[in-house]
Design an enzyme around this catalytic site. Structure first.
Site, PDB file in Angstrom:
ATOM      1  N   HIS A   1     159.844 -24.576 135.629  1.00 43.62           N
ATOM      2  CA  HIS A   1     161.302 -24.491 135.535  1.00 43.62           C
ATOM      3  C   HIS A   1     161.749 -23.038 135.389  1.00 43.62           C
ATOM      4  O   HIS A   1     162.784 -22.651 135.914  1.00 43.62           O
ATOM      5  CB  HIS A   1     161.818 -25.304 134.342  1.00 43.62           C
ATOM      6  CG  HIS A   1     161.539 -26.774 134.453  1.00 43.62           C
ATOM      7  ND1 HIS A   1     160.825 -27.463 133.505  1.00 43.62           N
ATOM      8  CD2 HIS A   1     161.856 -27.669 135.416  1.00 43.62           C
ATOM      9  CE1 HIS A   1     160.735 -28.731 133.869  1.00 43.62           C
ATOM     10  NE2 HIS A   1     161.346 -28.885 135.026  1.00 43.62           N
TER      11      HIS A   1
ATOM     12  N   LYS B   1     162.248 -33.313 127.665  1.00 44.47           N
ATOM     13  CA  LYS B   1     160.856 -32.986 127.950  1.00 44.47           C
ATOM     14  C   LYS B   1     160.760 -31.475 127.859  1.00 44.47           C
ATOM     15  O   LYS B   1     161.757 -30.789 127.670  1.00 44.47           O
ATOM     16  CB  LYS B   1     160.489 -33.458 129.358  1.00 44.47           C
ATOM     17  CG  LYS B   1     160.210 -34.939 129.438  1.00 44.47           C
ATOM     18  CD  LYS B   1     159.381 -35.218 130.661  1.00 44.47           C
ATOM     19  CE  LYS B   1     159.309 -36.694 130.955  1.00 44.47           C
ATOM     20  NZ  LYS B   1     158.922 -36.923 132.348  1.00 44.47           N
TER      21      LYS B   1
ATOM     22  N   HIS C   1     159.004 -26.237 131.305  1.00 47.16           N
ATOM     23  CA  HIS C   1     157.736 -25.541 131.560  1.00 47.16           C
ATOM     24  C   HIS C   1     157.953 -24.341 132.474  1.00 47.16           C
ATOM     25  O   HIS C   1     159.059 -24.093 132.962  1.00 47.16           O
ATOM     26  CB  HIS C   1     156.669 -26.502 132.057  1.00 47.16           C
ATOM     27  CG  HIS C   1     157.097 -27.312 133.231  1.00 47.16           C
ATOM     28  ND1 HIS C   1     157.226 -26.775 134.481  1.00 47.16           N
ATOM     29  CD2 HIS C   1     157.440 -28.626 133.334  1.00 47.16           C
ATOM     30  CE1 HIS C   1     157.608 -27.715 135.310  1.00 47.16           C
ATOM     31  NE2 HIS C   1     157.763 -28.847 134.645  1.00 47.16           N
TER      32      HIS C   1
END
Ligand code: ARG
Length: 606
Positions: free
Chosen positions: A168, A162, A165
């Site tokens: 993170h 994934k 973003h």
């Protein structure tokens, strides 16, 4: 893993100064201001029996502008008028080599440290703790508060396949800072990355990989390729329930340990970790342990569910299992799905138990976005209800949102895009000043380092919980309170030695005449430098990197205002020039220490 080596400080308080009592919890060999506070506490305690030095010490606070330290008399709850008490202290006060003066303003006593002692000791201590340590590492600002204790700090924790973003990114930046901070405070630190490498989506990716997977693309950039596969197959699953069923069945097989179903997944995970590790290294971030949701043992989760059942906290809901935390205002949360597969929350419960068994930590910190406050509160509460003594030592360090991060090509989904964008935007910025740019030796490297500094400083400049908007231009400007400004301040300080070779080698500060440092700017700088060990201790309590960032800016501003008047080059009095140089070098060393604590590499040239 990172057992700190405990060795005495190479700095000793000179014996030609008036002797001071010892106070528990202080360490004058690592924090000069401790000595001054003890001296002040002694002045007050001697005048106001039966107060002890220890008691007064707790009440010696930093003063407002112009005052070094302040004592608020009412806190001691002594009989008699405050005014009388203050007069008693002032009447008995004798200036000495520690305390220069005391004044009285309503309920407050203001103390001023003896400037000559402050200059001499602070410069000497910084020098000793930067260049003469047993560890051979700079240690100024460090302490032994965590001696013998172990902390696990879990941070970054992106999801494989994934997007990475900004949440993170914040976790990575704040977590790396905390890891450095705890190490500086004597803790043994285990940096842990808990990857999102498990869950139904991996069944989906497996199904997608059969259709869209490409070995070559995978090996070239696993993170990007898996993301692409995931995006394509997710779109299909949206429309087609058959795809969803197939994915669920696949994940079921993975959970059952079916080697065939796990084979590809193992490769994806390994390639992704490899790619992440490279990017983290670029950010000066390192993990001791890469674990992940996949590594939480089934047995740990089963045992947890069993225990919750015994405690009558579990209820059935349409085949799924839920834990009821309504009594604790934490709602109800699913802990096992209808098809029997595990879930994020349950993995966190089992994972914590497993980590305690494995590491026997004294503290465990989770650096996770405030968007997951509820999730974290739930699993902390469950662990507490399960009766684990250590549940008390779990801490959630949370943070707010980042708004509007994109590159010029669009939305950011990968960490390497952020790094590349920071580097190119900075590079463009540098090229605007052609003359300066041409003087830079390694522009690519410098641009990347400064770019990353800009990203990190913007992220850590305010309280963690605040949201902020991502702004490339603002964060990468050399003006204002930005990362580039701090790097510039460090570079300028570093240039002093290069520009004044005739003053080198500089004798140790104890051999210099520091009484020649008479300008108010120099006193302001020295006091700031002396306060750094306290700034570190405060950060340990608040878990706020902003305290360190603010310190770095105050120091840089202090240096800026001294730069034009407190000159080294061109100063005729060589003794004075040397003393000044020693002050600037100490400022460089402390600014460098603060930047490194923030996981930033201080630059020597740009
Ligand atoms: N992988 C999760 C996410 O991206 C974050 C994990 C945080 N750590 C944890 N122990 N839950 O949302």
């Amino acid at each position: 893993a990172n057992k700190p080596t405990l060795a005495p400080s190479p700095f000793v308080v000179p014996t030609d100064l008036p002797a001071l009592p010892e106070v528990a919890g202080t360490d004058p060999t690592r924090c000069v201001l401790d000595s001054f506070r003890i001296a002040i506490a002694k002045v007050v305690a001697d005048a106001l029996e039966p107060l002890t030095v220890e008691q007064v010490y707790q009440g010696v606070d930093y003063g407002k502008k112009g005052e070094d330290f302040t004592v608020a008399l009412p806190r001691f709850k002594l009989p008699g008028k405050i005014d009388e008490l203050a007069k008693k202290v002032i009447g008995k006060f004798q200036p000495d080599e520690w305390v220069e003066s005391v004044t009285h303003d309503r309920a407050f006593l203001h103390f001023r440290c003896r400037t000559s002692t402050l200059m001499r000791l602070t410069l000497d201590q910084i020098h000793a703790l930067t260049y003469d340590t047993v560890s051979k590492q700079p240690e100024y600002g460090s302490n032994f508060l965590g001696e013998g204790k172990r902390v696990i700090i879990e941070y970054s924790s992106p999801n494989i396949a994934k997007s990475f973003h900004v949440g993170h990114l914040r976790s990575t930046i704040i977590g790396a800072f905390l890891a450095n901070l705890y190490k500086a405070c004597g803790w043994e630190v285990i940096s842990m990355n808990y990857l999102g490498d498990w869950g139904t989506q991996f069944g989906l990716i497996a199904v997608g990989f059969e259709k869209y997977g490409n070995q070559e693309a995978l090996e070239k950039d696993a993170i990007q390729h898996l993301f692409e596969v995931y995006v394509k197959i997710s779109a299909e699953a949206e429309k087609d329930p058959a795809v969803r069923d197939e994915a669920a069945a696949w994940f079921r097989r993975m959970e059952d340990g079916d080697e065939e179903a796990l084979k590809n997944w193992r490769v994806w995970r390994k390639l992704s970790v490899g790619k992440y590790a490279e990017e983290y290294a670029r950010l000066n971030v390192h993990f001791d342990v890469y674990t992940g949701e996949s590594e939480v043992p089934q047995a740990a989760m089963d045992a947890a569910l069993g225990r919750l059942r015994e405690l009558a906290l579990i209820e059935e809901d349409n085949g799924a299992l839920r834990v009821n935390l309504e009594k604790h205002k934490l709602g109800k949360a699913v802990v096992r799905k209808r098809d029997g597969t595990s879930i994020y929350l349950t993995r966190d419960i089992g994972g914590a138990v497993n980590r305690y068994d494995q590491y026997k930590f004294d503290k465990m910190i989770y650096v996770i976005s405030a968007q997951q406050d509820m999730h974290v509160a739930q699993f902390f509460k469950v662990l507490e209800l399960m009766g684990y003594e250590w549940a008390k030592s779990l801490e959630h360090v949370n943070y707010g949102l980042v708004l509007g991060m994109s590159t010029r090509r669009g939305t950011v989904v990968f960490l390497d895009q952020i790094i590349r964008e920071a580097s190119t935007v900075m590079h463009d910025q540098m090229r605007k000043n052609e003359e300066k740019y041409n003087a830079v030796e390694n522009p690519e490297f410098v641009a990347t380092e400064i770019g990353i500094t800009g990203v990190k400083i913007q992220d850590m400049a305010a309280k963690r919980i605040n949201n902020y908007s991502f702004n490339w231009d603002r964060m990468l400007s050399f003006e204002g309170d930005t990362g580039p400004y701090l790097q510039y301040a460090h570079v300028r300080l570093s240039s002093i030695e290069r520009k004044n070779p005739e003053l080198l080698p500089l004798p140790a500060p104890s051999q210099l005449n520091t009484d020649l440092l008479v300008e108010p700017q120099t006193r302001e700088i020295i006091f700031l430098l002396g306060s750094y060990p306290d700034v570190v201790k405060t950060a340990l309590k608040t878990h706020e990197p902003s305290g360190i960032v603010t310190f770095a800016f105050r120091l840089s501003h202090g240096i800026s205002s001294a730069w034009e008047t407190v000159i080294v080059k061109g100063e005729q009095d060589k003794e004075k020039a040397k003393a000044r140089m020693a002050l600037y070098l100490a400022a460089r060393d402390v600014l460098g220490a603060a930047l490194r604590l923030l996981s930033i590499k201080p630059l020597e040239r740009m």
